[in-house]
Design a protein around this motif. Structure first.
Motif, PDB file in Angstrom:
ATOM      1  N   GLU A  84       0.849  -1.186   0.000  1.00 35.14           N
ATOM      2  CA  GLU A  84       0.000   0.000   0.000  1.00 35.14           C
ATOM      3  C   GLU A  84       0.892   1.246   0.000  1.00 35.14           C
ATOM      4  OE1 GLU A  84      -3.208  -0.155  -0.300  1.00 35.14           O
ATOM      5  OE2 GLU A  84      -3.514  -2.294   0.098  1.00 35.14           O
ATOM      6  N   PRO A  85       0.323   2.403  -0.320  1.00 33.59           N
ATOM      7  CA  PRO A  85       1.134   3.627  -0.354  1.00 33.59           C
ATOM      8  C   PRO A  85       1.908   3.890   0.942  1.00 33.59           C
ATOM      9  CG  PRO A  85      -0.988   4.047  -1.358  1.00 33.59           C
ATOM     10  CD  PRO A  85      -1.051   2.652  -0.780  1.00 33.59           C
ATOM     11  N   TYR A  86       1.353   3.521   2.088  1.00 34.05           N
ATOM     12  CA  TYR A  86       2.055   3.767   3.349  1.00 34.05           C
ATOM     13  C   TYR A  86       3.245   2.842   3.574  1.00 34.05           C
ATOM     14  CZ  TYR A  86      -1.294   0.160   4.882  1.00 34.05           C
ATOM     15  OH  TYR A  86      -2.058  -0.966   4.984  1.00 34.05           O
ATOM     16  N   ILE A  88       5.479   2.445   1.165  1.00 30.68           N
ATOM     17  CA  ILE A  88       6.484   2.994   0.256  1.00 30.68           C
ATOM     18  C   ILE A  88       7.287   4.081   0.964  1.00 30.68           C
ATOM     19  CG2 ILE A  88       6.871   4.137  -1.965  1.00 30.68           C
ATOM     20  CD1 ILE A  88       5.621   1.355  -2.282  1.00 30.68           C
ATOM     21  N   ASP A  91      10.087   7.119  -3.399  1.00 29.68           N
ATOM     22  CA  ASP A  91       9.161   7.402  -4.494  1.00 29.68           C
ATOM     23  C   ASP A  91       9.313   6.440  -5.670  1.00 29.68           C
ATOM     24  OD1 ASP A  91       7.870   9.468  -3.205  1.00 29.68           O
ATOM     25  OD2 ASP A  91       9.049  11.051  -4.167  1.00 29.68           O
ATOM     26  N   ARG A  92      10.509   6.000  -5.916  1.00 32.47           N
ATOM     27  CA  ARG A  92      10.747   5.122  -7.062  1.00 32.47           C
ATOM     28  C   ARG A  92      10.025   3.787  -6.935  1.00 32.47           C
ATOM     29  NH1 ARG A  92      16.949   4.280  -7.264  1.00 32.47           N
ATOM     30  NH2 ARG A  92      16.449   2.840  -8.910  1.00 32.47           N
ATOM     31  N   ASN A  93       9.553   3.451  -5.724  1.00 29.06           N
ATOM     32  CA  ASN A  93       8.857   2.184  -5.523  1.00 29.06           C
ATOM     33  C   ASN A  93       7.337   2.305  -5.637  1.00 29.06           C
ATOM     34  OD1 ASN A  93      11.083   0.554  -5.221  1.00 29.06           O
ATOM     35  ND2 ASN A  93      11.154   0.744  -3.013  1.00 29.06           N
ATOM     36  N   LYS A  94       6.841   3.478  -6.001  1.00 27.17           N
ATOM     37  CA  LYS A  94       5.395   3.666  -6.102  1.00 27.17           C
ATOM     38  C   LYS A  94       4.762   2.734  -7.132  1.00 27.17           C
ATOM     39  CE  LYS A  94       4.933   8.314  -4.326  1.00 27.17           C
ATOM     40  NZ  LYS A  94       4.580   9.705  -4.597  1.00 27.17           N
ATOM     41  N   ARG A  95       5.525   2.326  -8.114  1.00 26.74           N
ATOM     42  CA  ARG A  95       4.969   1.450  -9.150  1.00 26.74           C
ATOM     43  C   ARG A  95       4.598   0.072  -8.604  1.00 26.74           C
ATOM     44  NH1 ARG A  95      10.523   1.549 -12.220  1.00 26.74           N
ATOM     45  NH2 ARG A  95      11.786   0.416 -10.746  1.00 26.74           N
ATOM     46  N   ILE A  97       2.838  -0.409  -5.813  1.00 29.18           N
ATOM     47  CA  ILE A  97       1.609  -0.338  -5.026  1.00 29.18           C
ATOM     48  C   ILE A  97       0.610  -1.341  -5.624  1.00 29.18           C
ATOM     49  CG2 ILE A  97      -0.382   1.119  -4.417  1.00 29.18           C
ATOM     50  CD1 ILE A  97       1.598   3.500  -4.317  1.00 29.18           C
TER      51      ILE A  97
END
Length: 156
Positions: A84-86, A88, A91-95, A97
């Motif tokens: 989940e977003p929390y 991460i 930022d580079r790992n947002k993909r 989610i």
């Protein structure tokens, strides 16, 4: 490997956590956690001692991942749910989610195999390759770290 400099403090805590968490009777779970810990240590020590990329690649391991896949191990035993977003922290790992640990470990294994294959195809070195091996290694590191962060997280 300057990209690793900022995260050394939290990395120490993650490695410590993985060591504590690997004290389990589930052999595959223990081996996966130890391998994750080992690979993060390889990156940490590689950065601290300024080892070349070839040395780092030679010491990364994915045998426990391969054994787990072969045994049809469910990586959700390490941590159920989806990223989940929390979870991460970079930022580079947002993909990632919405991914599960099964998907993430599959990508980790794939990237490890790719860099090893490139090294073998080029006479045992990644120098002089057209591939951006520094980027490949940093992506691998951040995937490993995301897996450890996700496993460590208390939220579901």
């Amino acid at each position: 490997m300057e990209w690793l400099k900022a995260g050394l403090g939290p990395l120490e805590k993650l490695i410590s956590f993985l060591q504590d968490r690997s004290k389990t009777n589930d052999v595959q779970k223990r081996e996966l956690l130890r391998e994750l810990q080992h690979n993060l240590n390889v990156f940490k020590n590689g950065y601290m001692n300024q080892f070349p990329e070839d040395t780092i690649i030679q010491h990364l391991n994915n045998e426990a991942i391969k054994a787990a896949i072969k045994a049809n191990f469910k990586f959700s035993k390490l941590k159920a749910g989806k990223i989940e977003p929390y979870h991460i922290k970079e930022d580079r790992n947002k993909r990632y989610i919405g991914w599960t640990l099964d998907q993430l470990f599959d990508k980790i294994d794939e990237k490890l195999e790719e860099v090893r294959t490139l090294q073998k195809m080029n006479g045992g070195t990644v120098s002089q390759l057209r591939n951006n091996t520094a980027l490949m290694l940093s992506n691998l590191y951040y995937r490993l770290k995301l897996a450890a962060d996700f496993i460590q997280s208390d939220m579901k």
